[in-house]
Design a protein around this motif. Structure first.
Motif, short mmCIF file in Angstrom:
data_model
loop_
_atom_site.label_atom_id
_atom_site.label_comp_id
_atom_site.label_asym_id
_atom_site.label_seq_id
_atom_site.Cartn_x
_atom_site.Cartn_y
_atom_site.Cartn_z
N ASP A 1 28.23 55.46 48.94
CA ASP A 1 27.22 55.03 49.90
C ASP A 1 25.97 55.90 49.86
O ASP A 1 24.87 55.42 50.11
CB ASP A 1 27.77 55.05 51.33
N SER A 2 26.13 57.18 49.54
CA SER A 2 24.96 58.07 49.53
C SER A 2 23.98 57.69 48.42
O SER A 2 22.82 58.07 48.47
CB SER A 2 25.39 59.52 49.38
N LYS A 3 24.43 56.91 47.44
CA LYS A 3 23.55 56.46 46.36
C LYS A 3 23.00 55.07 46.62
O LYS A 3 22.21 54.56 45.85
CB LYS A 3 24.31 56.48 45.04
N ARG A 4 23.43 54.45 47.70
CA ARG A 4 23.03 53.09 48.03
C ARG A 4 21.67 53.08 48.73
O ARG A 4 21.36 53.97 49.51
CB ARG A 4 24.07 52.49 48.97
N LEU A 5 20.88 52.07 48.45
CA LEU A 5 19.59 51.89 49.11
C LEU A 5 19.68 50.74 50.10
O LEU A 5 20.35 49.74 49.85
CB LEU A 5 18.49 51.55 48.10
N MET B 1 18.88 47.93 42.26
CA MET B 1 18.22 48.53 43.41
C MET B 1 16.93 49.19 42.93
O MET B 1 16.90 49.80 41.88
CB MET B 1 19.12 49.58 44.04
N ARG B 2 15.91 49.03 43.74
CA ARG B 2 14.65 49.62 43.33
C ARG B 2 13.93 50.24 44.51
O ARG B 2 14.13 49.85 45.65
CB ARG B 2 13.77 48.58 42.65
N GLU B 3 13.11 51.21 44.20
CA GLU B 3 12.30 51.86 45.24
C GLU B 3 11.22 50.87 45.69
O GLU B 3 10.72 50.08 44.90
CB GLU B 3 11.64 53.12 44.69
N LEU B 4 10.90 50.93 46.96
CA LEU B 4 9.96 49.97 47.52
C LEU B 4 9.13 50.66 48.60
O LEU B 4 9.67 51.42 49.41
CB LEU B 4 10.74 48.81 48.14
N GLU B 5 7.84 50.43 48.59
CA GLU B 5 6.97 50.92 49.65
C GLU B 5 5.78 49.97 49.77
O GLU B 5 4.89 49.96 48.93
CB GLU B 5 6.49 52.34 49.38
N LEU B 6 5.81 49.15 50.83
CA LEU B 6 4.72 48.22 51.12
C LEU B 6 4.12 48.61 52.46
O LEU B 6 4.86 48.83 53.43
CB LEU B 6 5.24 46.79 51.20
N LYS B 7 2.82 48.68 52.54
CA LYS B 7 2.14 49.01 53.80
C LYS B 7 0.92 48.10 53.93
O LYS B 7 0.14 47.98 52.99
CB LYS B 7 1.68 50.46 53.81
N ASN B 8 0.80 47.46 55.09
CA ASN B 8 -0.36 46.62 55.37
C ASN B 8 -0.81 46.85 56.81
O ASN B 8 0.01 47.08 57.69
CB ASN B 8 -0.03 45.13 55.21
N ILE B 9 -2.11 46.76 57.01
CA ILE B 9 -2.69 46.81 58.36
C ILE B 9 -3.06 45.38 58.74
O ILE B 9 -3.75 44.70 57.98
CB ILE B 9 -3.96 47.69 58.42
N LEU B 10 -2.56 44.94 59.90
CA LEU B 10 -2.92 43.62 60.43
C LEU B 10 -3.91 43.80 61.56
O LEU B 10 -3.70 44.64 62.44
CB LEU B 10 -1.68 42.93 61.02
N LYS B 11 -4.96 43.01 61.56
CA LYS B 11 -5.91 42.98 62.67
C LYS B 11 -5.79 41.62 63.33
O LYS B 11 -6.03 40.60 62.70
CB LYS B 11 -7.32 43.24 62.17
N ILE B 12 -5.39 41.64 64.59
CA ILE B 12 -5.21 40.41 65.34
C ILE B 12 -5.97 40.55 66.64
O ILE B 12 -5.59 41.34 67.51
CB ILE B 12 -3.72 40.12 65.61
N GLY B 13 -7.07 39.82 66.74
CA GLY B 13 -7.94 40.00 67.91
C GLY B 13 -8.47 41.42 67.92
O GLY B 13 -9.00 41.90 66.93
N VAL C 1 2.32 47.27 59.22
CA VAL C 1 3.56 46.64 58.75
C VAL C 1 4.03 47.48 57.57
O VAL C 1 3.30 47.62 56.58
CB VAL C 1 3.34 45.17 58.33
N SER C 2 5.21 48.05 57.68
CA SER C 2 5.73 48.97 56.68
C SER C 2 7.11 48.52 56.22
O SER C 2 8.00 48.31 57.04
CB SER C 2 5.82 50.38 57.28
N THR C 3 7.28 48.38 54.91
CA THR C 3 8.57 48.05 54.32
C THR C 3 8.87 49.11 53.27
O THR C 3 8.07 49.30 52.35
CB THR C 3 8.57 46.65 53.70
N ILE C 4 10.01 49.78 53.41
CA ILE C 4 10.37 50.86 52.50
C ILE C 4 11.83 50.75 52.08
O ILE C 4 12.62 50.08 52.73
CB ILE C 4 10.14 52.24 53.15
N SER C 5 12.15 51.44 51.00
CA SER C 5 13.55 51.61 50.63
C SER C 5 13.97 52.99 51.12
O SER C 5 13.17 53.92 51.17
CB SER C 5 13.73 51.51 49.12
N MET C 6 15.22 53.11 51.50
CA MET C 6 15.72 54.40 51.95
C MET C 6 17.20 54.53 51.60
O MET C 6 17.92 53.53 51.56
CB MET C 6 15.48 54.59 53.44
N HIS C 7 17.60 55.73 51.34
CA HIS C 7 19.00 56.00 51.02
C HIS C 7 19.80 55.98 52.31
O HIS C 7 19.33 56.39 53.36
CB HIS C 7 19.14 57.35 50.34
N VAL C 8 21.02 55.48 52.22
CA VAL C 8 21.92 55.46 53.37
C VAL C 8 22.22 56.91 53.71
O VAL C 8 22.70 57.67 52.86
CB VAL C 8 23.21 54.68 53.06
#
Length: 86
Positions: free
Chosen positions: A34-38, A1-13, A19-26
């Protein structure tokens, strides 16, 4: 399991999206360990007048594996029309 944080701005017209993708603890754990699970979550928000509309996501998906989350994040960037209505 690894920490993840991806953020992108899309321009369409004339519209913009975060667009945001992150890891988070349950946070609602019922079982030992479970409290240690991502989990990984991708969300898309519209940006209106330079403000991200965090109160209203237009796409939301969770994943158990970081690789799945990264792949779908990339797919959304490549073909957003396959994931949400523009």
């Amino acid at each position: 399991m690894r920490e993840l944080e991806l953020k992108n701005i899309l321009k369409i017209g004339d519209k913009e999206f975060l667009v945001s993708t992150i890891s988070m603890h349950v946070r609602h754990s019922f079982f030992d360990g479970d409290s240690k699970r991502l989990v990984y979550e991708t969300m898309v928000f519209e940006i209106i007048n330079d403000e991200v509309q965090f109160h209203h996501s237009i796409f939301n998906e969770r994943y158990n594996m970081a690789d799945e989350a990264i792949a779908e994040h990339g797919a959304i960037i490549k073909n957003p029309k396959n994931f949400f209505i523009i």
